[in-house]
Design a protein around this motif. Structure first.
Motif, PDB file in Angstrom:
ATOM      1  N   LYS A 225      21.494  50.561  67.813  1.00 47.50           N
ATOM      2  CA  LYS A 225      20.926  50.060  66.547  1.00 47.50           C
ATOM      3  C   LYS A 225      20.739  48.595  67.189  1.00 47.50           C
ATOM      4  O   LYS A 225      19.891  47.838  66.510  1.00 47.50           O
ATOM      5  CB  LYS A 225      22.171  50.276  65.799  1.00 47.50           C
ATOM      6  CG  LYS A 225      22.299  51.664  65.328  1.00 47.50           C
ATOM      7  CD  LYS A 225      21.002  52.075  64.729  1.00 47.50           C
ATOM      8  CE  LYS A 225      21.340  53.656  64.290  1.00 47.50           C
ATOM      9  NZ  LYS A 225      20.050  54.290  63.568  1.00 47.50           N
ATOM     10  N   THR A 265      30.155  52.545  69.880  1.00 48.35           N
ATOM     11  CA  THR A 265      29.925  52.597  68.330  1.00 48.35           C
ATOM     12  C   THR A 265      30.241  51.330  67.659  1.00 48.35           C
ATOM     13  O   THR A 265      30.954  50.472  68.219  1.00 48.35           O
ATOM     14  CB  THR A 265      30.647  53.962  67.899  1.00 48.35           C
ATOM     15  OG1 THR A 265      32.147  53.544  67.978  1.00 48.35           O
ATOM     16  CG2 THR A 265      30.217  55.012  68.198  1.00 48.35           C
ATOM     17  N   LYS A 266      29.945  51.045  66.438  1.00 43.51           N
ATOM     18  CA  LYS A 266      30.322  50.017  65.710  1.00 43.51           C
ATOM     19  C   LYS A 266      31.597  49.686  65.520  1.00 43.51           C
ATOM     20  O   LYS A 266      32.201  48.627  65.528  1.00 43.51           O
ATOM     21  CB  LYS A 266      29.473  49.703  64.501  1.00 43.51           C
ATOM     22  CG  LYS A 266      29.574  48.713  63.583  1.00 43.51           C
ATOM     23  CD  LYS A 266      28.776  48.486  62.488  1.00 43.51           C
ATOM     24  CE  LYS A 266      29.001  46.951  61.673  1.00 43.51           C
ATOM     25  NZ  LYS A 266      30.374  46.824  61.328  1.00 43.51           N
ATOM     26  N   PHE A 269      33.171  48.644  68.511  1.00 46.63           N
ATOM     27  CA  PHE A 269      32.782  46.913  68.883  1.00 46.63           C
ATOM     28  C   PHE A 269      33.685  46.068  67.769  1.00 46.63           C
ATOM     29  O   PHE A 269      34.162  45.242  68.191  1.00 46.63           O
ATOM     30  CB  PHE A 269      31.146  47.065  68.305  1.00 46.63           C
ATOM     31  CG  PHE A 269      30.902  45.629  68.607  1.00 46.63           C
ATOM     32  CD1 PHE A 269      30.437  44.844  69.528  1.00 46.63           C
ATOM     33  CD2 PHE A 269      30.802  44.990  67.071  1.00 46.63           C
ATOM     34  CE1 PHE A 269      30.024  43.738  69.583  1.00 46.63           C
ATOM     35  CE2 PHE A 269      30.061  43.490  67.378  1.00 46.63           C
ATOM     36  CZ  PHE A 269      29.706  42.851  68.347  1.00 46.63           C
ATOM     37  N   ASP A 270      33.849  46.631  66.605  1.00 49.29           N
ATOM     38  CA  ASP A 270      34.594  45.878  65.713  1.00 49.29           C
ATOM     39  C   ASP A 270      36.198  45.805  66.078  1.00 49.29           C
ATOM     40  O   ASP A 270      36.813  44.569  65.809  1.00 49.29           O
ATOM     41  CB  ASP A 270      34.224  46.386  64.264  1.00 49.29           C
ATOM     42  CG  ASP A 270      33.000  46.296  63.439  1.00 49.29           C
ATOM     43  OD1 ASP A 270      32.271  45.454  64.239  1.00 49.29           O
ATOM     44  OD2 ASP A 270      32.854  46.915  62.701  1.00 49.29           O
ATOM     45  N   ILE A 289      25.262  48.631  70.492  1.00 50.78           N
ATOM     46  CA  ILE A 289      25.675  49.296  69.517  1.00 50.78           C
ATOM     47  C   ILE A 289      25.076  50.580  69.117  1.00 50.78           C
ATOM     48  O   ILE A 289      24.024  50.628  68.784  1.00 50.78           O
ATOM     49  CB  ILE A 289      25.800  48.650  68.093  1.00 50.78           C
ATOM     50  CG1 ILE A 289      26.371  47.006  68.582  1.00 50.78           C
ATOM     51  CG2 ILE A 289      26.792  49.106  67.103  1.00 50.78           C
ATOM     52  CD1 ILE A 289      27.729  46.719  69.237  1.00 50.78           C
ATOM     53  N   SER A 291      24.667  54.485  67.418  1.00 55.35           N
ATOM     54  CA  SER A 291      25.020  55.156  66.026  1.00 55.35           C
ATOM     55  C   SER A 291      26.000  56.408  66.234  1.00 55.35           C
ATOM     56  O   SER A 291      26.447  57.039  65.420  1.00 55.35           O
ATOM     57  CB  SER A 291      23.669  55.639  65.272  1.00 55.35           C
ATOM     58  OG  SER A 291      22.802  56.594  66.496  1.00 55.35           O
TER      59      SER A 291
END
Length: 336
Positions: A225, A265-266, A269-270, A289, A291
């Protein structure tokens, strides 16, 4: 009891405008006091090419209403033996008794008067929504792609049957998302409805792994993404894996890039709160990033199919040669 079953069938057909089938069920492992008090039938509703919906009818032998509290306990015994939606049927419920069943959230049908089955209503809403949007999808959902690739890696024998949870595999998607995935795979003829075992729908893939991948190929997309510059290199594991040209180099003869490429994945990452590089001079790596997470856990590498999808548009001729080499490592990735 046969009359009650027929009346129930006619009542549902008149309300929903669809054909139904009713079959007596004898295969459930139930206490004797349940089988003595109730006849049990499976009612199946079919809406065109969509998967059938089934409910389990609890038909009282002598049409005596046991009361909401006792009935709820009886239904709990039945639910221990099946995953189906269980519905109590009665010809003679008073308005007060119907209100009591609704307050207790007990599914019931009184032919000619009222039907209270919220679970069926939710399923019907999804079915009709699917009917309105039954056009062929332009791309698979990320969840559909992840589940399909997982099944391809796992493999199957001819006519192997899978229920929806087996297709979902290790993922923890919601029931709604799983329903959308099954609908997409059915719409593209990647899976097909098969026989029903008990009260759970089963499916089979429409061909070999190579044929299924070929059929799905136009609807598969890069899982990447975003791609961001990192200020530091990262330890691998816990959802962090090598991706991009770095992963391709580990699988082929391609030389590794100067800056490593990580995938995650996000959600990962977060959680890591990574520091992005402000310029080329302080950049030490790239992060992609994705999906969905890599389907290949060993060696913390992006899986071959997802890696191919993430790099197939790369203009670098060296990368394209390496991708051709990568396809040879997974038989169903090879093009005819």
């Amino acid at each position: 009891m046969d009359n009650l079953s027929a009346e129930t069938r006619a009542y549902i057909e008149s309300i929903l405008g669809t054909k139904t089938e009713v079959e007596t069920t004898n295969g459930l492992n139930l206490p004797f006091f349940i089988t003595d008090a109730y006849g049990i039938s499976e009612l199946t509703l079919q809406f065109g090419p969509l998967p059938a919906l089934s409910i389990l009818l609890l038909l009282p032998v002598d049409n005596t209403y046991p009361g909401a509290v006792a009935l709820k306990k009886h239904i709990q015994h039945v639910l221990k033996a099946t995953d189906a939606v269980v519905v109590y049927v009665s010809k003679s419920l008073s308005a007060q008794e119907r209100r009591s069943l609704i307050n207790q959230q007990i599914n019931f049908i009184q032919p000619g008067y009222q039907m209270f089955v919220p679970e069926l209503a939710l399923d019907l809403r999804e079915h009709f929504r699917k009917r309105r949007t039954d056009a062929e999808p332009s791309a698979l959902l990320p969840a559909s792609q992840a589940m399909l690739l997982h099944c391809l890696y796992r493999g199957w024998q001819s006519h192997t049957l899978f229920n929806a949870n087996q297709i979902m595999g290790p993922y923890k998607y919601s029931r709604v998302t799983l329903g959308k995935v099954i609908h997409q795979l059915l719409a593209l003829d990647i899976i097909r409805p098969a026989q029903i075992k008990g009260f759970i729908s089963h499916y089979e893939f429409s061909g070999s792994q190579a044929k299924v991948f070929e059929k799905a190929r136009p609807y598969l997309r890069s899982p990447v993404k975003r791609k961001l510059p990192l200020k530091t290199k990262l330890p691998l594991g816990d959802g962090v894996y090598l991706a991009g040209e770095t992963a391709l180099a580990r699988n082929t003869m391609l030389a590794e890039p100067a800056l490593p490429v990580y995938g995650m994945t996000k959600k990962i990452f977060d959680s890591l709160e990574l520091t992005m590089a402000d310029g080329i001079d302080e950049q030490r790596a790239w992060v992609e990033i994705w999906s969905y997470a890599s389907l290949k856990k060993e060696h913390n590498l992006a899986d071959e199919a997802s890696l191919l999808l993430s790099l197939e548009d790369c203009p670098d001729e060296r990368v394209q040669i390496a991708l051709d080499e990568l396809k040879g490592s997974v038989t169903w990735l090879l093009e005819d």
